[in-house]
Design a protein around this motif. Structure first.
Motif, PDB file in Angstrom:
ATOM      1  N   THR A   1      -2.774   8.920  -6.545  1.00  0.00           N
ATOM      2  CA  THR A   1      -1.549   9.127  -5.776  1.00  0.00           C
ATOM      3  C   THR A   1      -1.581   8.328  -4.478  1.00  0.00           C
ATOM      4  O   THR A   1      -0.540   7.812  -4.027  1.00  0.00           O
ATOM      5  N   ARG A   2      -2.738   8.212  -3.868  1.00  0.00           N
ATOM      6  CA  ARG A   2      -2.844   7.386  -2.657  1.00  0.00           C
ATOM      7  C   ARG A   2      -2.423   5.950  -2.976  1.00  0.00           C
ATOM      8  O   ARG A   2      -1.666   5.326  -2.235  1.00  0.00           O
ATOM      9  N   TRP A   3      -2.898   5.419  -4.088  1.00  0.00           N
ATOM     10  CA  TRP A   3      -2.533   4.048  -4.459  1.00  0.00           C
ATOM     11  C   TRP A   3      -1.047   3.957  -4.824  1.00  0.00           C
ATOM     12  O   TRP A   3      -0.402   2.935  -4.576  1.00  0.00           O
ATOM     13  N   ALA A   4      -0.490   5.006  -5.411  1.00  0.00           N
ATOM     14  CA  ALA A   4       0.950   4.991  -5.712  1.00  0.00           C
ATOM     15  C   ALA A   4       1.764   4.890  -4.434  1.00  0.00           C
ATOM     16  O   ALA A   4       2.781   4.174  -4.372  1.00  0.00           O
ATOM     17  N   ILE A   5       1.336   5.609  -3.388  1.00  0.00           N
ATOM     18  CA  ILE A   5       2.028   5.512  -2.095  1.00  0.00           C
ATOM     19  C   ILE A   5       1.932   4.095  -1.543  1.00  0.00           C
ATOM     20  O   ILE A   5       2.934   3.520  -1.067  1.00  0.00           O
ATOM     21  N   ILE A   6       0.766   3.507  -1.615  1.00  0.00           N
ATOM     22  CA  ILE A   6       0.582   2.152  -1.090  1.00  0.00           C
ATOM     23  C   ILE A   6       1.401   1.152  -1.894  1.00  0.00           C
ATOM     24  O   ILE A   6       1.964   0.199  -1.333  1.00  0.00           O
ATOM     25  N   THR A   7       1.512   1.360  -3.196  1.00  0.00           N
ATOM     26  CA  THR A   7       2.352   0.481  -4.025  1.00  0.00           C
ATOM     27  C   THR A   7       3.804   0.544  -3.573  1.00  0.00           C
ATOM     28  O   THR A   7       4.485  -0.485  -3.456  1.00  0.00           O
ATOM     29  N   THR A   8       4.291   1.744  -3.295  1.00  0.00           N
ATOM     30  CA  THR A   8       5.665   1.895  -2.796  1.00  0.00           C
ATOM     31  C   THR A   8       5.831   1.232  -1.427  1.00  0.00           C
ATOM     32  O   THR A   8       6.835   0.551  -1.171  1.00  0.00           O
ATOM     33  N   LEU A   9       4.878   1.419  -0.539  1.00  0.00           N
ATOM     34  CA  LEU A   9       4.959   0.782   0.777  1.00  0.00           C
ATOM     35  C   LEU A   9       4.990  -0.734   0.641  1.00  0.00           C
ATOM     36  O   LEU A   9       5.749  -1.421   1.353  1.00  0.00           O
ATOM     37  N   SER A  10       4.201  -1.278  -0.276  1.00  0.00           N
ATOM     38  CA  SER A  10       4.203  -2.726  -0.503  1.00  0.00           C
ATOM     39  C   SER A  10       5.534  -3.190  -1.080  1.00  0.00           C
ATOM     40  O   SER A  10       6.090  -4.204  -0.659  1.00  0.00           O
ATOM     41  N   GLU A  11       6.043  -2.422  -2.035  1.00  0.00           N
ATOM     42  CA  GLU A  11       7.312  -2.783  -2.660  1.00  0.00           C
ATOM     43  C   GLU A  11       8.449  -2.796  -1.644  1.00  0.00           C
ATOM     44  O   GLU A  11       9.300  -3.688  -1.655  1.00  0.00           O
ATOM     45  N   ARG A  12       8.475  -1.820  -0.737  1.00  0.00           N
ATOM     46  CA  ARG A  12       9.561  -1.705   0.233  1.00  0.00           C
ATOM     47  C   ARG A  12       9.360  -2.576   1.474  1.00  0.00           C
ATOM     48  O   ARG A  12      10.222  -2.619   2.341  1.00  0.00           O
ATOM     49  N   GLY A  13       8.200  -3.224   1.564  1.00  0.00           N
ATOM     50  CA  GLY A  13       7.935  -4.046   2.738  1.00  0.00           C
ATOM     51  C   GLY A  13       7.733  -3.223   3.990  1.00  0.00           C
ATOM     52  O   GLY A  13       8.097  -3.656   5.099  1.00  0.00           O
ATOM     53  N   ALA A  14       7.138  -2.044   3.869  1.00  0.00           N
ATOM     54  CA  ALA A  14       6.909  -1.170   5.019  1.00  0.00           C
ATOM     55  C   ALA A  14       5.954  -1.848   6.003  1.00  0.00           C
ATOM     56  O   ALA A  14       5.026  -2.558   5.582  1.00  0.00           O
ATOM     57  N   PRO A  15       6.125  -1.632   7.291  1.00  0.00           N
ATOM     58  CA  PRO A  15       5.279  -2.317   8.283  1.00  0.00           C
ATOM     59  C   PRO A  15       3.806  -1.957   8.179  1.00  0.00           C
ATOM     60  O   PRO A  15       2.951  -2.737   8.594  1.00  0.00           O
TER      61      PRO A  15
ATOM     62  N   GLY B   1      -0.831  -4.823  -5.512  1.00  0.00           N
ATOM     63  CA  GLY B   1      -0.578  -6.213  -5.120  1.00  0.00           C
ATOM     64  C   GLY B   1       0.623  -6.809  -5.817  1.00  0.00           C
ATOM     65  O   GLY B   1       1.369  -7.602  -5.235  1.00  0.00           O
ATOM     66  N   ALA B   2       0.846  -6.407  -7.085  1.00  0.00           N
ATOM     67  CA  ALA B   2       1.978  -6.944  -7.846  1.00  0.00           C
ATOM     68  C   ALA B   2       3.310  -6.511  -7.263  1.00  0.00           C
ATOM     69  O   ALA B   2       4.338  -7.164  -7.490  1.00  0.00           O
ATOM     70  N   ALA B   3       3.314  -5.416  -6.503  1.00  0.00           N
ATOM     71  CA  ALA B   3       4.559  -4.907  -5.919  1.00  0.00           C
ATOM     72  C   ALA B   3       4.950  -5.623  -4.640  1.00  0.00           C
ATOM     73  O   ALA B   3       6.055  -5.397  -4.130  1.00  0.00           O
ATOM     74  N   HIS B   4       4.096  -6.474  -4.120  1.00  0.00           N
ATOM     75  CA  HIS B   4       4.362  -7.128  -2.837  1.00  0.00           C
ATOM     76  C   HIS B   4       5.643  -7.957  -2.926  1.00  0.00           C
ATOM     77  O   HIS B   4       5.818  -8.761  -3.838  1.00  0.00           O
ATOM     78  N   ALA B   5       6.541  -7.764  -1.970  1.00  0.00           N
ATOM     79  CA  ALA B   5       7.855  -8.419  -2.005  1.00  0.00           C
ATOM     80  C   ALA B   5       7.771  -9.831  -1.442  1.00  0.00           C
ATOM     81  O   ALA B   5       8.339 -10.138  -0.387  1.00  0.00           O
ATOM     82  N   ASP B   6       7.090 -10.692  -2.161  1.00  0.00           N
ATOM     83  CA  ASP B   6       6.879 -12.062  -1.694  1.00  0.00           C
ATOM     84  C   ASP B   6       6.930 -13.000  -2.894  1.00  0.00           C
ATOM     85  O   ASP B   6       6.249 -12.771  -3.897  1.00  0.00           O
ATOM     86  N   ALA B   7       7.714 -14.052  -2.782  1.00  0.00           N
ATOM     87  CA  ALA B   7       7.905 -14.963  -3.918  1.00  0.00           C
ATOM     88  C   ALA B   7       6.605 -15.621  -4.335  1.00  0.00           C
ATOM     89  O   ALA B   7       6.349 -15.822  -5.533  1.00  0.00           O
ATOM     90  N   ALA B   8       5.754 -15.988  -3.367  1.00  0.00           N
ATOM     91  CA  ALA B   8       4.492 -16.645  -3.701  1.00  0.00           C
ATOM     92  C   ALA B   8       3.569 -15.690  -4.466  1.00  0.00           C
ATOM     93  O   ALA B   8       2.860 -16.103  -5.394  1.00  0.00           O
ATOM     94  N   VAL B   9       3.588 -14.401  -4.085  1.00  0.00           N
ATOM     95  CA  VAL B   9       2.768 -13.419  -4.787  1.00  0.00           C
ATOM     96  C   VAL B   9       3.255 -13.253  -6.217  1.00  0.00           C
ATOM     97  O   VAL B   9       2.462 -13.193  -7.172  1.00  0.00           O
ATOM     98  N   LYS B  10       4.553 -13.171  -6.405  1.00  0.00           N
ATOM     99  CA  LYS B  10       5.098 -13.026  -7.760  1.00  0.00           C
ATOM    100  C   LYS B  10       4.701 -14.221  -8.631  1.00  0.00           C
ATOM    101  O   LYS B  10       4.300 -14.051  -9.795  1.00  0.00           O
ATOM    102  N   ARG B  11       4.790 -15.392  -8.070  1.00  0.00           N
ATOM    103  CA  ARG B  11       4.433 -16.590  -8.838  1.00  0.00           C
ATOM    104  C   ARG B  11       2.957 -16.570  -9.220  1.00  0.00           C
ATOM    105  O   ARG B  11       2.580 -16.866 -10.357  1.00  0.00           O
ATOM    106  N   GLU B  12       2.109 -16.171  -8.283  1.00  0.00           N
ATOM    107  CA  GLU B  12       0.676 -16.111  -8.555  1.00  0.00           C
ATOM    108  C   GLU B  12       0.368 -15.127  -9.680  1.00  0.00           C
ATOM    109  O   GLU B  12      -0.411 -15.429 -10.592  1.00  0.00           O
ATOM    110  N   TYR B  13       0.977 -13.953  -9.614  1.00  0.00           N
ATOM    111  CA  TYR B  13       0.738 -12.959 -10.661  1.00  0.00           C
ATOM    112  C   TYR B  13       1.240 -13.462 -12.011  1.00  0.00           C
ATOM    113  O   TYR B  13       0.560 -13.307 -13.034  1.00  0.00           O
ATOM    114  N   PHE B  14       2.424 -14.031 -12.023  1.00  0.00           N
ATOM    115  CA  PHE B  14       2.994 -14.473 -13.300  1.00  0.00           C
ATOM    116  C   PHE B  14       2.090 -15.499 -13.973  1.00  0.00           C
ATOM    117  O   PHE B  14       1.851 -15.437 -15.186  1.00  0.00           O
TER     118      PHE B  14
END
Length: 887
Positions: free
Chosen positions: A717-731, A757-770
């Motif tokens: 659950t801790r990691w699920a919270i961090i995934t959401t924070l990454s997805e939303r771009g939380a500070p 990491g896959a949830a990070h809202a960054d185009a370069a990150v998405k490209r790297e994962y893909f």
């Protein structure tokens, strides 16, 4: 943005070319010239034509395999194949491993053979009628993904573990064999491993020899097995064992997690399942030993190898307090895999077109077992919630297939796995048992197993056995439910006059025109529910387009009607307006949990059909959730609530509804009057949907708390919270990610960090994962699968839209190189993460531009695109409705 799609597609093609595996074997044994009569057999894969030819040509197969797995990236081996040839001609073996070495046929060197990296032709001149022995040296790949032997590196303690996974046709990537289910063979295995390791396989350990730095395990000969069921595992496993209900059961788990596993529970559940099935089938456990392995990074829930069942470690070891749905899900998986020992292992489908014959039956038998062994489960409610929504969603799509799925080549068998086989088939079996009765159903299964023990059968053999026991021809039933694609819709037509039922009719029609015309014969139970009187249940047989329920005429007007009470029938129920109106206001007053679960399902179907505004469903859910105390219904309802909020509403509607949804979820998670499971379900839903700055800050603050939802806040659950924070771009996202990575450095933590990491809202990150999904040979498939949803987060649909076409372009590569469920997960994530007409247009343009796309892949795309099409239609239909006035 329009220019980036072609760029990504070009990048993908480059990646795929670089990642394509080399052809195996041809460089070692040069190919000769195929004769015209057998050239078709040498084509890639295992064709049905080849399988039928071999089934008529050879019999009494046995494999003696010696394998050395002490090297890091490859295994070397020797196999002696014994078989009887009953028809003359060349004999074709299947092999696409790394290397093929010396070959001897009946004691003589084979010389130059025709071997093309898919098959080996054994020439007629070197064979004889009757008994033959062929010996071959070979090598096979060991890798984290895409290999017949999976290597898992445990980052927690540095140990390595190996296990095989050969379904549906990867046995020939491990060793030369006849890789088809109806050429069963007795198997003996010698396995050489590092001295500190232990090993398990289908057979019992017959002995072990200590060598210089190594140990060689010798396993006893097995009962006849299909090649896809051959299995072994090796590594420094910790072993548990017990004897329960007369059964000796062993459990293997990796050393670093041995302290976490509730071994006694798992051993007892497997033993109880064996005992129950022996009594139900009136047949003892059909193999010589029973062991199970918790396999790390296993790409699906379980695999039923006789004598060595492999289970998904992550689903069986709980890192935090489990909810009831998780406990019941693990239990159902155990019951499913143990049921396979009879349905699938003892009696195996003749060809993978009958895949349902093992998978559908294992799921249905698991439900019957759960009903008998676990009163908590309310097993038929669990069965409905676990199977029917998935089955109906696929079966109502343009990509649906019959339960029996034609299959020309085992290369395409991965496409046959999915909701039709796993979820529709058991639903249809429920209707079959209700039709013929419990006693005839059981007697038919017992006769079927007795007639085909250690052999193969087809669906017609099964229906013949059940039909004979019931003194009933099931040919027409099978033609409709097994051979016909799609499903019926049962429309409720209720006419009330002067407080009485003037007419109640069930009007049946196909959910889609592709199903053709005609009626699915059905036996149903119609429920008339009353506010202040007991319900009335009326058995009905549906054999025409319109069936009038004569026994309802003249009865008092009901509060609502439900024509599939008990969930015996297979088909969507379309509620009548009177029932809809009552349920929208009073569904929570239905005391029967099972019935209430089905009613929620039918109301949700109205939303998905764009007949009920999502905002109205959200209002229903928000009103009823504070009073709902069934943990399974709560979890399912919360999933629908979050889907409706995040995907089905317009931006304006969501802005109005989201604060109310977030507040309700926070209050539900904080409500100490609720049980843990209900609170945890609310917390999980909140983490999934939270988007406002205020609620994101509250969710973030949980990482500094000792507990949440009434239990300690642990890693998943801790990691699920961090995934959401990454997805939303939380500070705080980056700082939280770094801190949790340091806190949880286990292998499981690294997997969850990869997902976040896959949830990070960054185009370069998405490209790297893909690109990594294709080019990184060290990336375990389970990690990739787990990250797909985070990569395709709904809130980032604009960012991931350019990947829709490349994701579709990659389907042939994925079919060749990934396991059976990955293709569906891939499509579901990339299309399910979109909500726009433009995304749907890209899917349609792809299909139009690829008329030569194999039909099985086209159908998979249509299945996944159905939810996107529904989302676009729902948003379009109700976009103009203000959320507040839609309640």
């Amino acid at each position: 943005m329009a220019r980036r799609g072609p760029l990504l597609a070009a990048t993908l093609m480059t990646v795929l070319a670089a990642a394509a595996p080399p052809s195996a074997g041809a460089a070692v044994v040069p190919p000769g010239h195929a004769t015209d009569s057998t050239a078709l057999f040498m084509q890639p894969g295992v064709s049905h034509v080849l399988a039928e030819h071999r089934a008529a040509q050879i019999r009494n197969v046995a494999y003696a395999i010696a394998l050395d797995v002490t090297a890091h990236d490859s295994a070397t081996g020797h196999v002696a194949i014994r078989f009887e040839r009953v028809r003359p001609g060349d004999v074709i073996l299947d092999f696409r491993g790394l290397h093929l070495g010396n070959v001897r046929i009946n004691g003589a060197p084979a010389g130059t053979l025709d071997a093309n990296g898919a098959h080996i032709r054994l020439p007629d001149r070197a064979l004889r009628d009757g008994s033959n022995v062929v010996e071959l040296d070979f090598a096979a790949r060991i890798a984290p993904a895409g290999a017949s032997i999976i290597r898992y590196h445990d980052a927690t303690d540095g140990n390595d573990y190996l296990y095989t996974l050969l379904v549906p046709a990867d046995a020939n990537a491990l060793f030369p064999c006849f890789d088809q289910p109806d050429l069963k063979a007795r198997v003996t295995l010698q396995l050489t491993v590092p001295r500190a390791w232990t090993a398990l396989a289908n057979g019992r350990v017959a002995g072990a020899d200590t060598l210089a730095g190594h140990i060689r395990y010798r396993f006893a000969e097995t009962k006849p097995l299909s090649t896809y069921l051959i299995a072994f595992a090796a590594g420094p496993w910790t072993r548990f064992s017990s004897t329960v209900a007369g059964h000796e059961v062993a459990l293997y788990v990796r050393a670093s997690r041995a302290h976490e596993v509730d071994a006694d529970t798992l051993l007892a559940l497997n033993a109880r399942a064996l005992d129950w099935l022996e009594h139900y089938f009136a047949r003892p456990y059909p193999f010589d030993k029973f062991a199970m392995l918790l396999a790390p990074a296993f790409p699906f829930g379980g695999m039923e190898h006789p004598g060595a069942i492999f289970y998904n470690e992550d689903r069986f070891i709980f890192r935090e307090r489990p909810t009831l749905p998780r406990i019941l899900g693990r239990e159902a998986t155990i019951f499913h895999e143990v049921a396979h020992q009879w349905f699938g292992d003892l009696v195996t489908m003749r060809w993978f077109d009958d895949l349902w014959l093992k998978e559908g039956f294992a799921t249905y038998m698991a439900a019957k077992m759960q009903d008998a062994l676990d009163a908590r489960a309310n097993a038929w409610k669990t069965f409905y919630l676990s199977n029917k929504p998935l089955a109906y969603s696929v079966d109502a799509s343009a990509g649906t297939t019959p339960i029996w799925q034609a299959l020309d080549n085992l290369d395409q068998a991965k496409s046959n796995y999915g909701a039709i086989v796993y979820n529709k088939a058991p639903g249809v079996l429920s209707q079959l048992e209700y039709l013929v009765g419990d006693a005839a159903f059981r007697a038919g299964l017992q006769a079927f197993l007795a007639a085909h023990a250690y052999g193969n059968a087809t669906w017609r053999d099964l229906l013949d056995a059940v039909g004979r026991a019931a003194h009933l021809s099931l040919d027409a039933w099978g033609a409709q439910y097994i051979l016909r694609p799609g499903l019926p819709v049962f429309e409720q037509h209720l006419d009330v006059r002067d407080g009485r039922i003037a007419r109640l009719a069930i009007v049946q029609h196909p959910a889609r025109s592709l199903s053709g015309s005609g009626t699915w014969p059905a036996r149903l139970e119609v429920l008339l529910a009353y506010d202040s009187a007991p319900p009335v249940r009326i058995p009905v047989r549906v054999q025409a387009e319109t069936t009038v329920v004569a026994a309802a005429t003249g009865r008092g007007a009901p509060a609502f009607v439900y024509v599939n009470a008990g969930d015996h029938g297979y088909g969507l129920v379309q509620l009548d307006p009177r029932s809809i109106a009552w349920l929208e206001q009073h569904i929570g007053s239905v005391h029967d949990d099972f019935l209430r679960a089905m009613l929620w399902g039918s109301m949700w179907d109205l939303v998905r059909d764009a007949r009920l505004a999502p905002a109205r469903f959200i209002a229903m859910a928000l009103r009823e959730l504070p009073h709902e105390r069934d943990e399974q219904i709560t979890a399912g309802l919360l999933g629908r609530l979050t889907r409706a909020t995040a995907a089905y509403t317009s931006d304006a509607q969501r802005a109005e509804l989201l604060p109310r949804v977030e507040r309700a979820l926070w209050e539900g998670a904080s409500d100490t009057a609720r049980g843990y499971g209900e609170r945890k379900a609310h917390l999980d839903a909140l983490i999934d949907v939270a988007a406002s700055p205020i609620m994101l800050a509250r969710v973030d603050s949980l990482l500094d708390a000792d507990s949440a939802a009434g239990a300690p806040l642990r890693a998943p659950t801790r990691w699920a919270i961090i995934t959401t924070l990454s997805e939303r771009g939380a500070p705080t996202a980056d700082a939280r990610f770094a801190a949790e990575s340091a806190r949880d450095s286990t292998s499981e933590g690294k997997r969850l960090a990869f997902v976040a990491g896959a949830a990070h809202a960054d185009a370069a990150v998405k490209r790297e994962y893909f690109i990594r999904y294709f080019a990184d040979s060290t990336l375990n498939e389970d990690w990739a699968t787990a990250s797909l949803r985070a990569f395709n987060a709904l809130s980032q649909s604009a960012l991931t839209l350019p990947y829709v076409t490349p994701a579709l372009d990659s389907l042939p590569w994925i079919q060749r190189n990934r396991r059976i469920f990955f293709l569906g997960s891939w499509l579901g994530a990339f299309l399910g993460g979109q909500t726009s007409p433009e995304a749907l247009a890209r899917v349609n343009r792809f299909l139009d531009a690829h008329p030569d796309l194999p039909q099985d892949l086209r159908l998979k795309v249509l299945q996944a695109a159905d939810e996107l099409g529904r989302t676009v239609r729902i948003r379009s239909t109700f976009a103009a409705s203000p959320a507040a006035s839609s309640q």
